[in-house]
Design an enzyme around this catalytic site. Structure first.
Site, PDB file in Angstrom:
ATOM      1  N   LYS A 107       0.856  -1.193   0.000  1.00  0.00           N
ATOM      2  CA  LYS A 107       0.000   0.000   0.000  1.00  0.00           C
ATOM      3  C   LYS A 107       0.882   1.228   0.000  1.00  0.00           C
ATOM      4  O   LYS A 107       2.004   1.199   0.531  1.00  0.00           O
ATOM      5  CB  LYS A 107      -0.871   0.022   1.274  1.00  0.00           C
ATOM      6  N   GLY A 219     -20.698   6.699   2.712  1.00  0.00           N
ATOM      7  CA  GLY A 219     -19.773   7.124   1.671  1.00  0.00           C
ATOM      8  C   GLY A 219     -20.487   7.227   0.336  1.00  0.00           C
ATOM      9  O   GLY A 219     -21.536   6.607   0.118  1.00  0.00           O
ATOM     10  N   GLY A 221     -18.226   7.614  -2.596  1.00  0.00           N
ATOM     11  CA  GLY A 221     -17.092   7.587  -3.522  1.00  0.00           C
ATOM     12  C   GLY A 221     -17.285   6.459  -4.517  1.00  0.00           C
ATOM     13  O   GLY A 221     -18.397   5.950  -4.704  1.00  0.00           O
ATOM     14  N   ASN A 222     -16.195   6.063  -5.138  1.00  0.00           N
ATOM     15  CA  ASN A 222     -16.277   5.052  -6.196  1.00  0.00           C
ATOM     16  C   ASN A 222     -16.898   3.743  -5.723  1.00  0.00           C
ATOM     17  O   ASN A 222     -17.770   3.183  -6.399  1.00  0.00           O
ATOM     18  CB  ASN A 222     -14.861   4.825  -6.749  1.00  0.00           C
TER      19      ASN A 222
HETATM   20  N1  GLU Z   1      -7.153   0.126  -3.403  1.00  0.00           N
HETATM   21  C1  GLU Z   1      -7.965  -1.018  -3.668  1.00  0.00           C
HETATM   22  C2  GLU Z   1      -8.037  -1.914  -2.448  1.00  0.00           C
HETATM   23  O1  GLU Z   1      -7.875  -1.497  -1.332  1.00  0.00           O
HETATM   24  C3  GLU Z   1      -7.507  -1.748  -4.912  1.00  0.00           C
HETATM   25  C4  GLU Z   1      -6.103  -2.230  -4.894  1.00  0.00           C
HETATM   26  C5  GLU Z   1      -5.617  -2.721  -6.230  1.00  0.00           C
HETATM   27  O2  GLU Z   1      -6.390  -2.729  -7.160  1.00  0.00           O
HETATM   28  O3  GLU Z   1      -4.443  -3.080  -6.306  1.00  0.00           O
HETATM   29  O4  GLU Z   1      -8.343  -3.060  -2.564  1.00  0.00           O
END
Ligand code: GLU
Length: 428
Positions: A107, A219, A221-222
């Site tokens: 992350k 929320g 958002g997306n």
């Molecule tokens: N940020 C998204 C998650 O927390 C997607 C991560 C990704 O696609 O690598 O799962």
């Protein structure tokens, strides 16, 4: 807000420790998996539009890559902390493992508030982030993606910087890219859709009809928007959503008892999905305090905003009629609230299973990008549904068989897979 001092990494470690104990993992495996493998913390100096310079703090945390290259999003958030990124990286390892895709967990984050940055400044931040981490990321090492307050445009700027610096095209470096520029059809919808595939199966197991079900969503958002979209397509009704109001620095809940109109609400938001309060009130929505989304009389609650939202305080508001909590966000429920939800007998679909549709589709995107051959939307969505549904049932069957909560079952499957990979590689 909760009175508990909330530390997401401590929470992720507590969750891990409890399952490691149940699985009887040896000390070395525990030591390896309860902390990230590698951490990168760096400064990103940016020339601002007014000619001044500002330095932003960036992170990339790689938790584990035993099952494949690290994978996970990059968040832009003013309250970002390294412990949050650590927790999120760890949850990515479990997420990729529970849906059984050949990737690990990572992350990234930057402490910043994109509301206060021009697009040029955001571009500079994206390019600066890549310049600082380029030695340690790449299509076969660590593959970033969008997350809170980052978009397809940010991913493309990052890709462009990576390609300029490496002197070659490498669309598999990053996922969540725009369609036509290495993105996969279905990726934008995938996280929200995945949440609803899980909800669909959970309702089925509870002998409830989705067409007659109601939901309240935290929320807009997306993740939230596409969860609402699919829930509506299946005939369900979302009666309330909450969203952040940047000016008020607080969230509000928007309720319409007959059901919210997704298209209408989308017409009243900024690019972060923040709903304009005045416009919503004019359109007949009740505007309620931010935490009221959890107090609605619905069958399904979907926290799809940030971590630490269902906590010791807010959990008290959950009504007796709620049957399912589906965690669209990462880490929305604290352990104290989790215990209350378990006692109430609510079927909780844990974050790293419920929201795994995003990374699953990212994996499909990565495969397509590396092949430079792109699939139809129907093909992507069908594969996504199959993956999510299979993962849901693998977890729910274990939960039923052992009479344990879904979160514990999901952790057992994921941790066992990762531990096995580490063992087979000879690491521990
Ligand atoms: N940020 C998204 C998650 O927390 C997607 C991560 C990704 O696609 O690598 O799962």
């Amino acid at each position: 807000m909760s009175g508990e001092a909330f530390n997401p990494f401590r929470m992720a470690q507590q969750q891990f420790d409890a399952i490691a104990e149940q699985l009887g993992l040896d000390e070395a495996t525990r030591a390896l998996l309860r902390t990230p493998d590698k951490e990168f913390h760096f400064n990103i100096p940016i020339r601002m539009d007014d000619g001044s310079y500002q330095v932003f703090r960036g992170f990339r945390i790689q938790h584990n890559d035993a099952r494949g290259a690290c994978k996970g999003g990059i968040r832009f958030h003013p309250q970002e902390t390294v412990d949050t990124v650590r927790a999120l990286a760890m949850w990515m390892t479990w997420k990729t493992a529970v849906v059984d895709i050949p990737l690990g967990g990572g992350k990234g984050g930057v402490i910043c508030d994109p509301h206060n940055l021009s697009l040029r400044e955001q571009e500079a931040l994206c390019r600066g982030w890549v310049r600082k981490i380029i030695e340690n990321v790449g299509p076969d090492r660590d593959v970033p993606a969008p997350d809170v307050m980052t978009s397809a445009q940010h991913m493309l700027w990052m890709l462009d910087e990576y390609e300029v610096l490496t002197g070659r095209h490498a669309p598999g470096f990053i996922t969540g890219k725009p369609i036509g520029l290495g993105g996969s059809l279905g990726r934008t919808e995938s996280t929200g859709y995945g949440v609803i595939y899980a909800v669909r199966e959970a309702l089925g197991e509870l002998n409830m009809r989705i067409e007659e079900s109601t939901a309240s969503v935290q929320g807009f958002g997306n993740v939230a928007q596409y969860a609402i979209d699919l829930f509506h397509s299946y005939g369900g009704t979302v009666i309330a959503v909450s969203s952040w109001d940047q000016k008020a620095q607080s969230a509000f809940t928007f309720r319409k008892k007959g059901g919210v109109d997704l298209k209408q609400l989308r017409g009243m938001t900024n690019s972060y999905g923040e709903i304009n309060r005045d416009k919503a009130a004019d359109a007949g929505y009740e505007v309620l305090p931010g935490d009221d989304w959890i107090e609605q009389e619905v069958d399904v609650l979907i926290p799809a905003a940030m971590e630490n939202q269902v906590n010791r305080d807010t959990v008290k508001g959950i009504k007796g009629c709620v049957r399912i909590v589906a965690e669209g966000a990462n880490g929305p429920t604290t352990p104290a609230a989790d215990a209350v939800i378990r006692e109430k007998g609510i079927w909780l679909i844990p974050d790293f299973l419920a929201n795994a549709g995003g990374v699953t589709c990212s994996y499909f995107e990565q495969v397509q990008s590396n092949m430079n051959y792109y699939w139809t939307r129907d093909e992507v969505i069908a594969k996504l549904d199959t993956k999510m549904t299979d993962a849901y049932f693998a977890v729910s069957q274990m939960a039923h068989r052992r009479n344990i909560p879904m979160r514990d079952a999901a952790y057992m499957i994921a941790i066992a897979r990762v531990a096995e990979a580490c063992k087979m590689r000879g690491w521990v």
